[in-house]
Design an enzyme around this catalytic site. Structure first.
Site, PDB file in Angstrom:
ATOM      1  N   TRP A 119      37.353  36.240  33.654  1.00 50.24           N
ATOM      2  CA  TRP A 119      38.704  36.592  34.121  1.00 50.24           C
ATOM      3  C   TRP A 119      39.767  35.716  33.498  1.00 50.24           C
ATOM      4  O   TRP A 119      40.845  36.212  33.135  1.00 50.24           O
ATOM      5  CB  TRP A 119      38.757  36.587  35.653  1.00 50.24           C
ATOM      6  CG  TRP A 119      37.905  37.692  36.173  1.00 50.24           C
ATOM      7  CD1 TRP A 119      36.694  37.584  36.802  1.00 50.24           C
ATOM      8  CD2 TRP A 119      38.143  39.109  36.027  1.00 50.24           C
ATOM      9  NE1 TRP A 119      36.185  38.834  37.063  1.00 50.24           N
ATOM     10  CE2 TRP A 119      37.045  39.778  36.606  1.00 50.24           C
ATOM     11  CE3 TRP A 119      39.166  39.864  35.464  1.00 50.24           C
ATOM     12  CZ2 TRP A 119      36.947  41.179  36.631  1.00 50.24           C
ATOM     13  CZ3 TRP A 119      39.075  41.247  35.496  1.00 50.24           C
ATOM     14  CH2 TRP A 119      37.982  41.891  36.065  1.00 50.24           C
ATOM     15  N   ASP A 193      44.838  31.977  39.450  1.00 47.11           N
ATOM     16  CA  ASP A 193      44.286  33.269  39.849  1.00 47.11           C
ATOM     17  C   ASP A 193      43.253  32.967  40.936  1.00 47.11           C
ATOM     18  O   ASP A 193      42.200  32.402  40.668  1.00 47.11           O
ATOM     19  CB  ASP A 193      43.631  33.937  38.626  1.00 47.11           C
ATOM     20  CG  ASP A 193      42.891  35.224  38.996  1.00 47.11           C
ATOM     21  OD1 ASP A 193      42.845  35.590  40.190  1.00 47.11           O
ATOM     22  OD2 ASP A 193      42.352  35.866  38.069  1.00 47.11           O
ATOM     23  N   LYS A 217      39.030  41.527  47.931  1.00 49.36           N
ATOM     24  CA  LYS A 217      37.846  40.700  48.227  1.00 49.36           C
ATOM     25  C   LYS A 217      37.977  40.064  49.614  1.00 49.36           C
ATOM     26  O   LYS A 217      37.312  40.486  50.545  1.00 49.36           O
ATOM     27  CB  LYS A 217      37.660  39.658  47.128  1.00 49.36           C
ATOM     28  CG  LYS A 217      37.345  40.359  45.789  1.00 49.36           C
ATOM     29  CD  LYS A 217      37.675  39.548  44.599  1.00 49.36           C
ATOM     30  CE  LYS A 217      37.788  40.340  43.329  1.00 49.36           C
ATOM     31  NZ  LYS A 217      36.579  40.999  42.861  1.00 49.36           N
TER      32      LYS A 217
HETATM   33  N1  PMP Z   1      40.747  37.897  38.535  1.00 46.75           N
HETATM   34  C1  PMP Z   1      39.565  37.721  39.158  1.00 46.75           C
HETATM   35  C2  PMP Z   1      39.087  36.328  39.440  1.00 46.75           C
HETATM   36  C3  PMP Z   1      38.812  38.833  39.538  1.00 46.75           C
HETATM   37  O1  PMP Z   1      37.627  38.666  40.153  1.00 46.75           O
HETATM   38  C4  PMP Z   1      39.292  40.126  39.268  1.00 46.75           C
HETATM   39  C5  PMP Z   1      38.542  41.387  39.704  1.00 46.75           C
HETATM   40  N2  PMP Z   1      37.250  41.283  39.976  1.00 46.75           N
HETATM   41  C6  PMP Z   1      40.518  40.264  38.610  1.00 46.75           C
HETATM   42  C7  PMP Z   1      41.215  39.124  38.267  1.00 46.75           C
HETATM   43  C8  PMP Z   1      41.078  41.616  38.271  1.00 46.75           C
HETATM   44  O2  PMP Z   1      41.504  42.240  39.420  1.00 46.75           O
HETATM   45  P1  PMP Z   1      42.117  43.705  39.413  1.00 46.75           P
HETATM   46  O3  PMP Z   1      40.989  44.641  39.216  1.00 46.75           O
HETATM   47  O4  PMP Z   1      42.761  43.788  40.761  1.00 46.75           O
HETATM   48  O5  PMP Z   1      43.110  43.772  38.312  1.00 46.75           O
END
Ligand code: PMP
Length: 381
Positions: A119, A193, A217
């Site tokens: 991520w 994040d 989550k």
């Molecule tokens: N950052 C992290 C740490 C994630 O776990 C995720 C999704 N699993 C995201 C960003 C992306 O999230 P989204 O699908 O809401 O864009």
């Protein structure tokens, strides 16, 4: 209300209910049962309004009260100082990969990024569209293959004093690597994040410039990303960027520049009330340590299961593990499902297994998983 719906057969949800499963999926994830039950009770007629929250205008008094209460509870739970705005936006956490550089660069040309897994890697790629990215920790260098098994010691970080901000992913959801504490980065604004661990432990918000989290989550259903942003960092976006991507526009309009994801906002409000009832973030943290502690112990005590993350940086939310024989993976996932333990397969990019255990996962869910893992090891080890 039900009499009006004469073309659809209205079935009692209880009637078709096939029993409880423990959902270990990484997100959208399990929500607290009490929250789901309350949402069901309020579904057709919210507080005597004669309408579902899904049908109420975002500008109505009813929704405004839901929105305000949700924000108040969120601020209260996280003890957010008054000089921070809380924005309830769309576009998922991924939208923030662009909004952060667009809003925070101002006249600077570079930003520092901890690249600790998938991520943060995606955030780096997006930021590279807007500025020079100085990668502090880099799993592409060495054997990591895009995932860090550890977070490099602070003495190895080469922070750039002219960076507009320093960015980190507090919990890498795919590998299961979590910062044990907030990184020390001096005076440069810190951006985090926290999609997969916000609300799982007490947090010193004031150490950050921006914190964001996709809701799906620990907070509520997907469709919502919550952004906590220090006021002095708002208002520096260049004029040419889309209005929707400008924190100043969203803050000025109280996140209602356009129609927000009202139902996700409402559901998140119910989850926040539930967190308060459970004893707040201290209680969430305690439970998360119990859950992950038990599971890591079983993995470490066995020769059949394995986790390669440095114990100091192991995630309390996402416990990844492999079986010593990969050919048993499918059997493991399918037999687990028969035991009511679902979505245990690891992310498609890394394989193996992953048990995601967010706030709504009760301790009994982990106990059931552990009992199954031990039984599976006995029959297949
Ligand atoms: N950052 C992290 C740490 C994630 O776990 C995720 C999704 N699993 C995201 C960003 C992306 O999230 P989204 O699908 O809401 O864009």
């Amino acid at each position: 209300m039900e009499q009006k719906i004469n073309t659809l057969k209205v079935v009692d949800a209880q009637e078709n209910y096939s029993g409880l499963v423990y959902n270990f999926g990484a997100g959208p994830a399990m929500l607290p049962r009490e929250v789901m039950q309350l949402a069901r009770a309020e579904f057709l007629d919210w507080h005597g309004s004669g309408m579902s929250v899904m049908e109420i205008s975002h500008r109505s008094d009813e929704f405004m009260s839901i929105a305000a209460q949700t924000e108040a509870d969120f601020r209260d739970i996280l003890d957010i100082p008054d000089n921070y705005k809380v924005l309830f936006l769309q576009g998922g956490a991924s939208s923030q990969f662009a909004m952060v550089p667009l809003n925070l660069l101002a006249d600077k040309k570079s930003a520092d990024y901890f690249h600790t897994g998938t991520w943060s890697g995606k955030a780096v790629k997006e930021a590279e569209r807007f500025c020079q990215v100085n990668v502090i920790a880099d799993p592409e260098v060495g054997a990591g293959g895009g995932q860090m098994m550890s977070i490099p010691e602070q003495k190895t970080w080469s922070l750039n004093s002219d960076a507009a901000y320093v960015y980190y992913t507090d919990n890498e959801t795919i590998s299961g690597v979590e910062f044990p504490s907030i990184p020390e980065v001096g005076d440069v604004p810190l951006v985090s994040d926290m999609t997969s661990n916000l609300l799982s432990r007490p947090l010193n918000v004031s150490r950050h410039g921006v914190i964001f989290a996709g809701a799906q989550k620990n907070i509520g259903p997907s469709g919502l990303v919550i952004v906590i942003v220090r006021e002095d960092l708002i208002g520096h976006a260049p004029k040419h960027i889309p209005s929707m991507y400008d924190y100043a526009v969203q803050a000025k309009n109280d996140s209602m520049f356009n129609t927000p994801p009202t139902y996700s906002w409402y559901m998140s409000g119910l989850v926040l009330k539930w967190i308060k009832q459970q004893g707040g973030l201290k209680a969430m943290e305690k439970l998360s340590h119990i859950r992950s502690g038990k599971l890591y112990q079983v993995i470490d005590d066995s020769d059949f299961y394995h986790n390669s993350i440095n114990p100091k940086y192991r995630s309390n939310m996402n416990v990844s593990f492999t079986l010593n024989d990969d050919s048993l993976n499918e059997k493991f996932v399918s037999e687990a499902k028969d035991h009511g333990l679902v979505a245990l397969q690891g992310h498609r990019s890394v394989g193996g297994m992953r048990a995601s255990m967010y706030n709504a996962m009760p301790e009994e869910g982990v106990d059931a998983l552990i009992a199954f893992m031990q039984e599976f090891e006995c029959s297949n080890g």
